[in-house]
Design an enzyme around this catalytic site. Structure first.
Site, PDB file in Angstrom:
ATOM      1  N   LYS A 116      27.364  57.473  44.553  1.00 14.66           N
ATOM      2  CA  LYS A 116      25.956  57.704  44.898  1.00 14.66           C
ATOM      3  C   LYS A 116      25.036  56.794  44.091  1.00 14.66           C
ATOM      4  CE  LYS A 116      27.126  61.147  47.611  1.00 14.66           C
ATOM      5  NZ  LYS A 116      28.568  61.012  47.556  1.00 14.66           N
ATOM      6  N   ARG A 292      32.992  57.812  56.634  1.00 14.57           N
ATOM      7  CA  ARG A 292      34.037  58.469  57.423  1.00 14.57           C
ATOM      8  C   ARG A 292      33.409  59.071  58.668  1.00 14.57           C
ATOM      9  NH1 ARG A 292      32.361  63.583  56.540  1.00 14.57           N
ATOM     10  NH2 ARG A 292      31.691  64.179  54.451  1.00 14.57           N
TER      11      ARG A 292
END
Length: 506
Positions: A116, A292
Site C-alpha cells: 500500500k 487479482r
C-alpha cells in the site's frame, strides 16, 4: 490456447473459473484439503488432487504441493482465483520457473501495487490524487503521533500489506492513537507477517468506488466502469452494485482514465481493480489496487456482458483484447449480495455446520455463484462465504426489485445466514435512494440495536469482565490441559470474541 488449467482455490470462485474453462473447451483441475474432499468444486473438475490437512497453511498455501499437482495433472496454466496465493508474487514466479503460466499480472506489478505504501508513492509521484497521509512504515510511535497531528484528526491507521479490514483502526484523537497504533501493528503482523502500518487522513462519510481494468500483453489497457462498494461491515464489502448511483458519465470518464494511468504505471497486464474514496464534494482519491480478480466481479460482467475470467485466460495465453475502450458499454444495473454462513442476531458470528435444505432462487436477471449444495457441511477453517447472489435489471429500480424477489425465494436451513439481514437492508429508504457511504451499514445495525433496547452500563461492564476473564484463562492453554477440554470451542467464535474484546477499553 490452453487445454488444461489448474485452479488453485476452493469454493464458489473455483467453480466459477471452472465453468468458463468448460465453455472454452479447457479441462479444469481442482485441488482440495481434507475439509473439502466432498466439495462441489472437486466434484465438478475433471481431476482433483489432495493438498493436505484443512488449515490453509498446510493446503491451499502450499506452493510446492500445488505445483506438484499441476505437474502430475499435465496442466499448462494456474488460475489463483482470489485470496490465498492470488496476490503472491513469489507464487507467480514459482509458476513461471516450473514452466507454468500464471493467470494474472506480472510479479513486478504485484510487488509494486501489493504494498500500500509503495503504491501510494508511485501514484503520488505521477501527480494523481491520493488521500493525504504517509507513504512509509511508521515504526516509532513518536513519528506516528507527529504525522497524525500534521494530517489532522480523525485519521486511519492501515496495514501496508493489508486488506479485508485487518490492521485497520480509526483514530479520533491523540488519546486513542497509541493503543490503536499498537493493536494495528500486532494485528498486521499476525495477519500478514508484516507489522508495517501507515496513516491516512480519514475522509468523513466517503463512498468506496472501484474501477475494473483489463490489459493485454500488447499494450492495450481499458477500464470497464465502476462498482459501488460502500456497503461494508468492519471494512469488508457485503453488497456491491454496478454502476454506482453517484457516478455520472463525466466522473466515470475521469476515474476510469485515472485507473488506466495507474495500471500503466505498474506495467499491468490481465484483470485488476483500482479502488478510490470519493468525498461528499465528488473529489476522488486513490486508495489501493487489487492485483487479482475481485469477489464482486459478477456485477461488472452482468452490466458489460464481458466474461472477465474468459478474458483473463485469453490474455494469459497471449491473445490481444478483441475490443477497445469505445466498445465498452454499460447496460442496465446489477446488485450483488454476499451470502455468508453467519448469524446477524449474534453479532454476525460464523455459523458452520450441515446444510439440511437449500433452495436457490432463479428467474429473469438472477445469477447465483455458489460453491455449496444440500447436505454439504460448511467447514470452520475458511471464509464462511456460501454464494454471491446477483440481480440484473434494465435500471437500478428493477435490479433491486429482482434482488428483493430472489432473497425471498432463497432458503438455507441447518445453519444461520445473513439473508434476512439483506432483506431488511435493501428496504432501507437511504439504500433505495442511493444515499450511501462506508458507514451506512454500521448505522443501520446501530439503529436496529437501539430499536431492540439497550443494556444498562452495569450489565455491559459485567459482560466485559466475564469476557476478559474467559479470554485470559483460555490464552495459551492446550486442549488437553484445559478442564473443559472435552468441549471444543469454535475457532471462528474464539476469533470473534477476541476481536470484540480488543475493541473495548483496556
Amino acid at each position: 490456447m490452453f487445454t488444461k488449467i489448474l485452479i488453485a482455490n476452493r469454493g464458489e470462485i473455483a467453480l466459477r473459473v471452472m465453468r468458463t474453462c468448460r465453455e472454452m473447451g479447457i479441462a479444469p483441475v481442482a485441488v482440495y484439503s481434507d475439509a473439502d474432499r466432498k466439495a462441489l468444486h472437486v466434484r465438478y473438475a475433471d481431476q482433483a488432487f489432495h493438498l493436505g490437512p484443512a488449515p490453509s497453511a498446510q493446503s491451499y498455501l502450499r506452493v510446492d504441493r500445488i505445483l506438484q499437482a499441476a505437474g502430475q495433472s499435465g496442466a499448462e496454466a494456474i488460475h489463483p482465483g482470489y485470496g490465498f496465493l492470488s496476490e503472491n508474487p513469489d507464487f507467480a514466479r514459482a509458476c513461471q520457473e516450473a514452466g507454468l503460466v500464471f493467470i494474472g499480472p506480472p510479479a513486478s506489478a504485484m510487488e509494486l501495487m501489493g504494498s500500500k505504501t509503495a503504491a501510494r508513492q508511485a501514484v503520488f509521484r505521477a501527480g494523481l490524487p491520493v488521500v493525504p497521509g504517509t507513504s512509509h512504515n511508521l515504526e516509532r510511535f513518536e513519528e506516528a503521533s507527529r504525522v497524525a497531528s500534521e494530517v489532522g484528526y480523525p485519521v486511519m491507521l492501515k496495514a501496508a500489506a493489508g486488506g479485508g479490514g485487518k490492521g485497520m483502526r480509526l483514530v479520533n484523537s491523540t488519546v486513542e492513537l497509541e493503543p490503536a497504533w499498537r493493536h494495528a501493528r500486532s494485528e498486521a503482523q499476525n495477519a500478514f507477517n508484516d507489522s508495517a502500518v501507515y496513516i491516512e487522513k480519514y475522509i468523513e462519510h466517503p463512498r468506496h468506488i472501484e474501477i475494473q481494468i483489463l490489459g493485454d500483453a500488447h499494450g492495450t489497457l481499458v477500464h470497464l466502469g465502476e462498482r459501488e462498494c460502500s456497503l461494508q461491515r468492519r471494512h469488508q464489502k457485503v453488497l456491491e452494485e454496478c454502476p454506482s448511483p453517484l457516478v455520472d458519465e463525466d466522473l466515470r470518464r475521469r476515474m476510469g482514465e485515472t485507473a488506466v494511468r495507474i495500471g500503466k504505471l505498474a506495467g499491468y497486464v490481465n484483470a485488476g481493480t483500482v479502488e478510490f474514496l470519493v468525498d461528499q464534494n465528488r473529489n476522488f482519491f486513490f486508495l489501493e489496487m487489487n492485483t487479482r480478480l475481485q469477489v464482486e466481479h459478477p456485477v461488472t460482467e452482468m452490466v458489460t456482458g464481458i466474461d472477465l475470467v474468459k478474458e483473463q485466460i485469453r490474455i494469459a495465453a497471449g491473445e490481444p483484447l478483441g475490443w477497445s475502450q469505445q466498445d465498452v458499454q454499460l447496460r442496465g444495473a446489477a446488485v450483488e449480495c454476499r451470502i455468508y454462513a453467519e448469524d446477524p442476531a449474534n453479532n454476525f458470528f460464523p455459523s458452520p455446520g450441515r446444510i439440511t435444505r437449500l433452495k436457490v432462487p432463479s428467474g429473469p436477471g438472477i445469477r447465483d455463484d455458489s460453491g455449496v449444495y444440500e447436505g454439504w457441511t460448511v467447514p470452520i477453517e475458511y471464509d464462511p462465504l456460501l454464494s454471491k447472489l446477483v440481480a440484473w435489471g434494465r435500471d437500478r429500480v428493477e435490479a433491486i426489485a429482482r434482488m428483493r424477489r430472489a432473497l425471498a425465494e432463497c432458503e438455507v436451513a441447518g445453519i444461520q445466514t445473513n439473508i434476512v439481514f439483506f432483506r431488511r437492508l435493501i428496504e432501507h429508504p437511504d439504500f433505495i435512494a442511493g444515499r450511501l457511504d462506508t458507514g451506512f451499514i454500521g448505522r443501520v445495525i446501530a439503529q436496529a440495536g437501539a430499536a431492540n433496547g439497550t443494556h444498562s452500563q452495569e450489565s455491559v461492564l459485567a459482560a466485559m469482565i466475564a469476557a476478559a476473564l474467559h479470554a485470559s484463562r483460555n490464552s495459551g492453554a492446550s486442549e488437553n490441559s484445559h478442564p473443559a477440554a472435552s468441549i471444543r470451542e469454535s475457532a471462528w467464535k474464539r476469533a470473534g470474541r477476541n476481536a470484540l474484546l480488543n475493541n473495548w477499553p483496556r
